[in-house]
Enzyme design. Sequence first.
Site, mmCIF file in Angstrom:
data_model
loop_
_atom_site.group_PDB
_atom_site.id
_atom_site.type_symbol
_atom_site.label_atom_id
_atom_site.label_comp_id
_atom_site.label_asym_id
_atom_site.label_seq_id
_atom_site.Cartn_x
_atom_site.Cartn_y
_atom_site.Cartn_z
ATOM 1 N N GLU A 111 5.293 -2.749 3.308
ATOM 2 C CA GLU A 111 5.740 -3.874 2.478
ATOM 3 C C GLU A 111 6.976 -4.511 3.115
ATOM 4 O O GLU A 111 8.085 -4.485 2.583
ATOM 5 C CB GLU A 111 5.986 -3.368 1.048
ATOM 6 N N GLU B 279 8.317 -6.897 -7.165
ATOM 7 C CA GLU B 279 7.088 -6.963 -6.364
ATOM 8 C C GLU B 279 6.868 -8.378 -5.838
ATOM 9 O O GLU B 279 6.941 -9.344 -6.593
ATOM 10 C CB GLU B 279 5.869 -6.562 -7.212
HETATM 11 ZN ZN LIG Z 1 5.467 -0.546 -2.922
#
Ligand SMILES: [Zn+2]
Length: 375
Positions: A169, A335
């Site tokens: 990520e 997120e």
């Molecule tokens: Zn994550």
Amino acid sequence: MRITSNFDSGNIEVVSLESSSDIQLNISKDNESDFYQWFHFKIESTAGEEHKFRILNAAQASYPQGWQDYKTMASYDRETWFRIDTDYQDGELIFNHIPEFDHVFYAYFVPYSYERHLDLIHKSQLSPDTQLITLGQTLDGRDMSLLQIGQEVEGKKKVWITARQHPGESMAQWYVEGLLQRLFDHDDAVSRLLMDEAVFYIVPNMNPDGSARGHLRTNAVGSNLNREWLEPSLDKSPEVYYVREKMLETGVDMFLDIHGDEAIPYNFVAGCEGIKSYDARHQALEEAFKAAYAAVTPEFQDVHGYDKDEPGTALPTVGASWVGEQFKCLSYTVEMPFKDHNDAPDAFYGWNDVRSAKFGADVLTAVLAVVKKLR
Ligand SMILES: [Zn+2]
């Protein structure tokens, strides 16, 4: 024609390179783990020719729903990354590309290299009131680095920010880079006022080994760090062990843990409604933070995201839940998408490094909106 991934965060396995119209690839699993989805490789071939890439094992990847409506990222100069049309068909991720140059990089998202990480933390130590602190070493022998920004003065709030527990990520570290750049800008009134109110403890990369190894989700020995917060160990999860020890020493008044989500095409936050001590005060802080973030940028929204946890059902092994419970403080998982933020889509770039950095800079306005109410 040649494919290589022998560089920082490289990940690909060549199955067949017989024809440029049928390049067959697999993504490798994280070491000692079944997780995989991150890919990053270079092809050297002939510009102007059509190339068809097939990632054969896409359907067994960790988040196959992440391939739906996903577009592969490509770059010629490793600075500007653009999107190319991609299909997810019959369990394979397929993309066609006619490169303009002989050498092209492809990746799941804009990579953030270990060298850039070292540049970031060492440049940061030149800023006023900033200390670069080594908390310990990872299993591959890299430093676990913490930036303490501001002096610890009685009454100042302790704001902790960690990024990239899940190394694939990479948007999480672009977010932190943008945030740091703004925080160090003395001409920015938001940053100046924040520095009067708070000390920042920032871990720009929670998982440097997994990042360099080209992992999706785990560290050098296959530990998912965001499930290690209840009982981290020096054998399996020293990264969390050291950060948690330091948090227990400093205390925490606010925590943001920065991530990317494979499937959901929006920016969002996941809160603490499922922890045992969640109460009206905590909820009011969450609401104030989200309202301030949404007011400062259309890149944030609170309609799409994870289902809310039922009271008392939050996993205590998750970083934001452990911190929220331990310190009874505002604690969020942030997120960002691998695809795009569908409230403000960009067909050419999608969600990318630059937008992640701006989104990270913008969060400081939301932190300022709540900082005096944190305790
Ligand atoms: Zn994550």
